[in-house]
Design an enzyme around this catalytic site. Structure first.
Site, PDB file in Angstrom:
ATOM      1  CG  MET A   1      -1.368  -7.779  -6.820  1.00 24.25           C
ATOM      2  SD  MET A   1      -0.867  -6.647  -8.154  1.00 24.25           S
ATOM      3  CE  MET A   1       0.552  -7.513  -8.775  1.00 24.25           C
ATOM      4  NE  ARG A   2      -8.639 -12.328  -7.232  1.00 19.37           N
ATOM      5  CZ  ARG A   2      -8.427 -13.617  -7.506  1.00 19.37           C
ATOM      6  NH1 ARG A   2      -7.241 -14.156  -7.306  1.00 19.37           N
ATOM      7  NH2 ARG A   2      -9.402 -14.358  -7.989  1.00 19.37           N
TER       8      ARG A   2
ATOM      9  N   GLY B   1       0.784  -1.231   0.000  1.00 20.00           N
ATOM     10  CA  GLY B   1       0.000   0.000   0.000  1.00 20.00           C
ATOM     11  C   GLY B   1       0.813   1.278   0.000  1.00 20.00           C
ATOM     12  CB  SER B   2       4.224   2.283  -1.059  1.00 16.35           C
ATOM     13  OG  SER B   2       4.311   1.949  -2.413  1.00 16.35           O
TER      14      SER B   2
ATOM     15  CG  HIS C   1       0.932  -1.695 -15.517  1.00 13.64           C
ATOM     16  ND1 HIS C   1       0.702  -2.989 -15.089  1.00 13.64           N
ATOM     17  CD2 HIS C   1       1.888  -1.790 -16.485  1.00 13.64           C
ATOM     18  CE1 HIS C   1       1.466  -3.826 -15.770  1.00 13.64           C
ATOM     19  NE2 HIS C   1       2.199  -3.123 -16.624  1.00 13.64           N
TER      20      HIS C   1
ATOM     21  CG  LEU D   1     -11.235  -5.681 -11.101  1.00 10.84           C
ATOM     22  CD1 LEU D   1     -11.070  -4.172 -11.163  1.00 10.84           C
ATOM     23  CD2 LEU D   1     -11.971  -6.099  -9.838  1.00 10.84           C
TER      24      LEU D   1
ATOM     25  CG  ASP E   1      -2.209  -4.095 -16.927  1.00 10.96           C
ATOM     26  OD1 ASP E   1      -2.830  -3.616 -15.972  1.00 10.96           O
ATOM     27  OD2 ASP E   1      -1.444  -5.080 -16.819  1.00 10.96           O
TER      28      ASP E   1
ATOM     29  CD  GLU F   1     -15.099  -3.610 -21.201  1.00 13.52           C
ATOM     30  OE1 GLU F   1     -14.300  -2.986 -21.940  1.00 13.52           O
ATOM     31  OE2 GLU F   1     -16.111  -3.086 -20.695  1.00 13.52           O
ATOM     32  N   GLY F   2     -10.016  -5.067 -20.884  1.00 11.57           N
ATOM     33  CA  GLY F   2      -8.750  -5.774 -21.092  1.00 11.57           C
ATOM     34  C   GLY F   2      -7.863  -5.717 -19.847  1.00 11.57           C
TER      35      GLY F   2
HETATM   36  C1  GAR Z   1       3.023  -1.032  -7.592  1.00 15.85           C
HETATM   37  O1  GAR Z   1       4.274  -1.038  -8.238  1.00 15.85           O
HETATM   38  C2  GAR Z   1       1.908  -1.076  -8.608  1.00 15.85           C
HETATM   39  O2  GAR Z   1       2.185  -0.342  -9.769  1.00 15.85           O
HETATM   40  C3  GAR Z   1       1.875  -2.546  -8.919  1.00 15.85           C
HETATM   41  O3  GAR Z   1       2.002  -3.178  -7.668  1.00 15.85           O
HETATM   42  C4  GAR Z   1       2.793  -2.341  -6.812  1.00 15.85           C
HETATM   43  C5  GAR Z   1       2.024  -2.124  -5.543  1.00 15.85           C
HETATM   44  O4  GAR Z   1       2.821  -1.448  -4.604  1.00 15.85           O
HETATM   45  N1  GAR Z   1       0.634  -2.918  -9.549  1.00 15.85           N
HETATM   46  C6  GAR Z   1       0.548  -3.879 -10.448  1.00 15.85           C
HETATM   47  O5  GAR Z   1       1.491  -4.556 -10.818  1.00 15.85           O
HETATM   48  C7  GAR Z   1      -0.848  -4.089 -11.003  1.00 15.85           C
HETATM   49  N2  GAR Z   1      -0.817  -5.012 -12.069  1.00 15.85           N
HETATM   50  P1  GAR Z   1       2.143  -0.786  -3.318  1.00 15.85           P
HETATM   51  O6  GAR Z   1       1.251  -1.853  -2.678  1.00 15.85           O
HETATM   52  O7  GAR Z   1       3.315  -0.443  -2.451  1.00 15.85           O
HETATM   53  O8  GAR Z   1       1.363   0.406  -3.766  1.00 15.85           O
END
Ligand code: GAR
Length: 221
Positions: A93-94, A15-16, A112, A96, A148, A145-146
C-alpha cells in the site's frame, strides 16, 4: 531470466495473495520460486506466511526514510542484490516513485481489486457499489508511472449482488484474485507476455468467443 525465475513479493498486510503465490509455486503451477518477501510494515501476517514457507523476509519501514525516493532506493537495492526476475506487489500500500518503476520496468506487476481502468485508488469496492455497476473484479497489470494505470495482463469479473456491501464484495473479488494472480505470474515466468502499446499480448492463449456473463441473470424460459 535465470533457470528458475526468482520472484519477490512486496506486501503491507495479511498476504492472502502472497499465500496463493506460495502455494502455486509449491505445486509447480508457477514455474518459479519466491526468493524474497519485503514488507513496509512489521508484524503483519504476510511475514508469518513467508517464514512458515521458509522464504527470506525483509522489513523495510517507509517511516525510517526521509523521502519516498530514499525508501524506494533502499528497497530497489535489496531487490537487485537478490537478482529477482519479477517483483509482485500484493497488497503493497505504498505509491512507488517514477525512479523505482523505471528501475523495474517490465518486471513489476500489481494486483488491484477492481476492473481497471474503472476504480483506481483506494476503497474501490465501495466505489463500485456507489457507481451501481453490475460487475466488478480484479486486475493484474504491469506497473507504470501512474496509479493503477499500467498495461493489463489478466482480469476476473464477479457479479455485484443485491445485498452486497463493501466487505462481501471484497471477499468475492479476493477469491478470484487468488486465481488470477497465479495465472498472470505463471504467464510471466513462462515468458509468454509481451507489451504492445497499452495491450499485453499473451502467447498461445486460448480464446472463447462466446464467453459472457450477464447480471442480473437472464430469466429461465
Ligand atoms: C487485495 O485485495 C489487493 O488487491 C489489494 O489489497 C488486498 C490485499 O490483500 N490491493 C490494493 O488495493 C492495491 N491498491 P492480501 O494482503 O490478503 O493479499
Amino acid at each position: 531470466m535465470t533457470d528458475t525465475p526468482k520472484i519477490a513479493v512486496l506486501i503491507s498486510g495479511s498476504g492472502s495473495n502472497l499465500q496463493s503465490l506460495i502455494d502455486n509455486c509449491a505445486s509447480g503451477y508457477i514455474p518459479g520460486r519466491i526468493a524474497l518477501v519485503i514488507s513496509n510494515k512489521p508484524d503483519v501476517f504476510g511475514l508469518e506466511r513467508a517464514e512458515k514457507a521458509g522464504i527470506p523476509t525483509r522489513v523495510i519501514k517507509h517511516r525510517d526514510f526521509d523521502s519516498r525516493e530514499a525508501f524506494d532506493q533502499a528497497m530497489g537495492d535489496v531487490l537487485e542484490e537478490t537478482e529477482v526476475d519479477l517483483v509482485c506487489l500484493a497488497g503493497f500500500m505504498r505509491i512507488l516513485t517514477a525512479g523505482f518503476v523505471d528501475r523495474f520496468q517490465g518486471r513489476l506487476i500489481n494486483i488491484h481489486p477492481a476492473l481497471l481502468p474503472s476504480f483506481p485508488g483506494l476503497d474501490v469496492q465501495q466505489a463500485a457499489l456507489d457507481a451501481g455497476v453490475r460487475f466488478s473484479g480484479c486486475t493484474v497489470h504491469f506497473v507504470d508511472e501512474g496509479v493503477d494505470t499500467g498495461p493489463i495482463i489478466a482480469q476476473a469479473a464477479v457479479p455485484i449482488l443485491p445485498d452486497d456491501d463493501a466487505k462481501t464484495l471484497a471477499g468475492r473479488i479476493l477469491r478470484q484474485e487468488h486465481r488470477t494472480y497465479p495465472l498472470a505470474v505463471r504467464l510471466f515466468v513462462q515468458g509468454r507476455l509481451s507489451i504492445e502499446g497499452r495491450r499485453v499480448h499473451v502467447a498461445e492463449a486460448q480464446s472463447d468467443d462466446s464467453a459472457a456473463m450477464i447480471n442480473p441473470p437472464e430469466a429461465p424460459g
